[in-house]
Structures are given as C-alpha cells and as structure tokens.
Design a protein around this motif. Sequence first.
Motif, PDB file in Angstrom:
ATOM      1  N   ASP A  51       0.977  -1.508  -0.247  1.00 53.89           N
ATOM      2  CA  ASP A  51       0.307  -0.099   0.111  1.00 53.89           C
ATOM      3  C   ASP A  51       0.919   1.412   0.043  1.00 53.89           C
ATOM      4  N   LEU A  52       2.084   1.291  -0.192  1.00 50.90           N
ATOM      5  CA  LEU A  52       2.886   2.355   0.124  1.00 50.90           C
ATOM      6  C   LEU A  52       3.013   3.025  -1.878  1.00 50.90           C
ATOM      7  N   PRO A  53       2.193   4.171  -1.692  1.00 53.98           N
ATOM      8  CA  PRO A  53       1.907   5.151  -2.123  1.00 53.98           C
ATOM      9  C   PRO A  53       3.305   5.454  -2.875  1.00 53.98           C
ATOM     10  N   LYS A  54       2.659   5.723  -4.518  1.00 52.10           N
ATOM     11  CA  LYS A  54       3.585   5.672  -6.006  1.00 52.10           C
ATOM     12  C   LYS A  54       4.883   6.078  -5.616  1.00 52.10           C
ATOM     13  N   SER A  55       4.570   7.640  -4.876  1.00 51.23           N
ATOM     14  CA  SER A  55       5.026   8.844  -4.916  1.00 51.23           C
ATOM     15  C   SER A  55       6.762   8.395  -4.639  1.00 51.23           C
ATOM     16  N   PHE A  56       6.440   7.065  -3.462  1.00 53.55           N
ATOM     17  CA  PHE A  56       7.867   7.098  -3.236  1.00 53.55           C
ATOM     18  C   PHE A  56       8.462   5.500  -3.751  1.00 53.55           C
ATOM     19  N   GLY A  57       8.297   5.540  -5.193  1.00 53.30           N
ATOM     20  CA  GLY A  57       8.898   4.119  -5.644  1.00 53.30           C
ATOM     21  C   GLY A  57       7.715   2.809  -5.349  1.00 53.30           C
ATOM     22  N   LYS A  58       8.542   1.794  -6.476  1.00 54.86           N
ATOM     23  CA  LYS A  58       8.094   0.819  -6.150  1.00 54.86           C
ATOM     24  C   LYS A  58       8.248  -0.101  -5.029  1.00 54.86           C
ATOM     25  N   TRP A  59       7.233  -0.716  -4.799  1.00 58.50           N
ATOM     26  CA  TRP A  59       6.691  -1.022  -3.587  1.00 58.50           C
ATOM     27  C   TRP A  59       7.896  -1.843  -2.655  1.00 58.50           C
ATOM     28  N   ASN A  60       8.796  -3.157  -3.782  1.00 57.63           N
ATOM     29  CA  ASN A  60       8.898  -4.021  -3.424  1.00 57.63           C
ATOM     30  C   ASN A  60       9.881  -4.054  -3.985  1.00 57.63           C
ATOM     31  N   THR A  61      11.050  -2.487  -4.335  1.00 52.42           N
ATOM     32  CA  THR A  61      11.815  -1.944  -4.820  1.00 52.42           C
ATOM     33  C   THR A  61      12.719  -1.578  -2.909  1.00 52.42           C
ATOM     34  N   VAL A  62      11.242  -1.122  -2.253  1.00 56.41           N
ATOM     35  CA  VAL A  62      11.389   0.038  -1.372  1.00 56.41           C
ATOM     36  C   VAL A  62      11.943  -1.074  -0.038  1.00 56.41           C
ATOM     37  N   TYR A  63      10.688  -2.348  -0.277  1.00 59.89           N
ATOM     38  CA  TYR A  63      11.042  -3.319   0.726  1.00 59.89           C
ATOM     39  C   TYR A  63      12.620  -3.747   0.856  1.00 59.89           C
ATOM     40  N   ARG A  64      13.016  -4.276  -0.345  1.00 60.13           N
ATOM     41  CA  ARG A  64      14.036  -4.758  -0.295  1.00 60.13           C
ATOM     42  C   ARG A  64      15.176  -4.472   0.046  1.00 60.13           C
ATOM     43  N   ARG A  65      14.974  -2.524  -0.609  1.00 61.29           N
ATOM     44  CA  ARG A  65      16.632  -2.098   0.279  1.00 61.29           C
ATOM     45  C   ARG A  65      16.668  -1.823   1.589  1.00 61.29           C
ATOM     46  N   TYR A  66      14.911  -1.840   2.247  1.00 55.70           N
ATOM     47  CA  TYR A  66      14.456  -1.670   3.469  1.00 55.70           C
ATOM     48  C   TYR A  66      15.252  -3.536   3.884  1.00 55.70           C
ATOM     49  N   ASN A  67      15.228  -4.272   4.116  1.00 56.32           N
ATOM     50  CA  ASN A  67      15.456  -5.472   4.241  1.00 56.32           C
ATOM     51  C   ASN A  67      17.196  -5.490   4.165  1.00 56.32           C
ATOM     52  N   ASN A  68      17.025  -4.638   3.312  1.00 58.50           N
ATOM     53  CA  ASN A  68      19.044  -4.958   3.448  1.00 58.50           C
ATOM     54  C   ASN A  68      19.716  -3.689   4.418  1.00 58.50           C
ATOM     55  N   TRP A  69      19.375  -2.684   3.871  1.00 57.69           N
ATOM     56  CA  TRP A  69      19.055  -1.842   5.542  1.00 57.69           C
ATOM     57  C   TRP A  69      19.381  -1.917   7.055  1.00 57.69           C
ATOM     58  N   LEU A  70      18.687  -2.884   7.237  1.00 53.59           N
ATOM     59  CA  LEU A  70      18.128  -3.375   8.036  1.00 53.59           C
ATOM     60  C   LEU A  70      19.288  -3.532   9.191  1.00 53.59           C
ATOM     61  N   LYS A  71      20.096  -4.320   9.396  1.00 52.71           N
ATOM     62  CA  LYS A  71      21.168  -4.729  10.111  1.00 52.71           C
ATOM     63  C   LYS A  71      22.537  -3.985  10.111  1.00 52.71           C
ATOM     64  N   LYS A  72      23.028  -2.800   8.666  1.00 53.60           N
ATOM     65  CA  LYS A  72      23.800  -1.836   8.138  1.00 53.60           C
ATOM     66  C   LYS A  72      23.783  -1.072   8.675  1.00 53.60           C
ATOM     67  N   VAL A  73      22.363  -0.645   8.315  1.00 57.36           N
ATOM     68  CA  VAL A  73      21.752   1.729   7.837  1.00 57.36           C
ATOM     69  C   VAL A  73      21.360   1.234   9.688  1.00 57.36           C
ATOM     70  N   PHE A  74      20.450   0.809  10.079  1.00 56.15           N
ATOM     71  CA  PHE A  74      19.730   1.266  11.095  1.00 56.15           C
ATOM     72  C   PHE A  74      20.621   0.998  12.171  1.00 56.15           C
ATOM     73  N   LEU A  75      20.622  -0.305  12.267  1.00 59.91           N
ATOM     74  CA  LEU A  75      21.372  -0.425  14.417  1.00 59.91           C
ATOM     75  C   LEU A  75      22.578   0.949  14.533  1.00 59.91           C
ATOM     76  N   ARG A  76      23.129   1.126  13.277  1.00 64.86           N
ATOM     77  CA  ARG A  76      24.194   2.773  13.187  1.00 64.86           C
ATOM     78  C   ARG A  76      23.163   4.220  13.798  1.00 64.86           C
ATOM     79  N   ILE A  77      22.452   3.935  13.016  1.00 64.86           N
ATOM     80  CA  ILE A  77      21.926   5.635  13.224  1.00 64.86           C
ATOM     81  C   ILE A  77      20.876   5.153  14.794  1.00 64.86           C
TER      82      ILE A  77
END
Length: 81
Positions: A51-77
């Motif tokens: 249900d992610l609005p299209k203005s943010f991009g393709k939902w699946n691309t955002v979701y996959r990138r989110y999964n990649n960032w979980l351990k690498k970036v969000f922990l640091r932030i």
Amino acid sequence: MDRLKLTDTQWKKIEPLCLGKATDRGRTGKNNRLFLEAILWIARTGSPWRDLPKSFGKWNTVYRRYNNWLKKVFLRIFSTY
C-alpha cells in the motif's frame, strides 16, 4: 512545515550514516531521503508494503532495500542517536 516529513536538521544528522552515497563503493542510492520517508510512512500508518504510495517508488524495491539496510544502517543510526 510538514510534520510528517524529516526536517533538514534531522536529515543532516542521518545522511552521513546512510548507504549509497556518491562517495561509497558499489551502488549509489537514488534518493536516500525519499527512501527513509517511505519507511517512516509505513511505520506511521501501519500499512502493508503493497500500500506504499507510488510517489515513494515501487513498493517491492523499497521493501528489499529496507531489508538490506536493517542490520547495516539502522543499527548505526539508532545506536548513534
């Protein structure tokens, strides 16, 4: 001021911790700020990724990138602030 978006001050603190900057090796992110806004939208609304609005991009691309960032970036932030 839009209360649902990152302020410039907040973004300046987070930006150096993000992956995909032009100075990083490998792929670069097209728009890290928009990507973080998409994640915050999901967190605020509790909506499913599809249900992610299209203005943010393709939902699946955002979701996959989110999964990649979980351990690498969000922990640091979250450990920094």
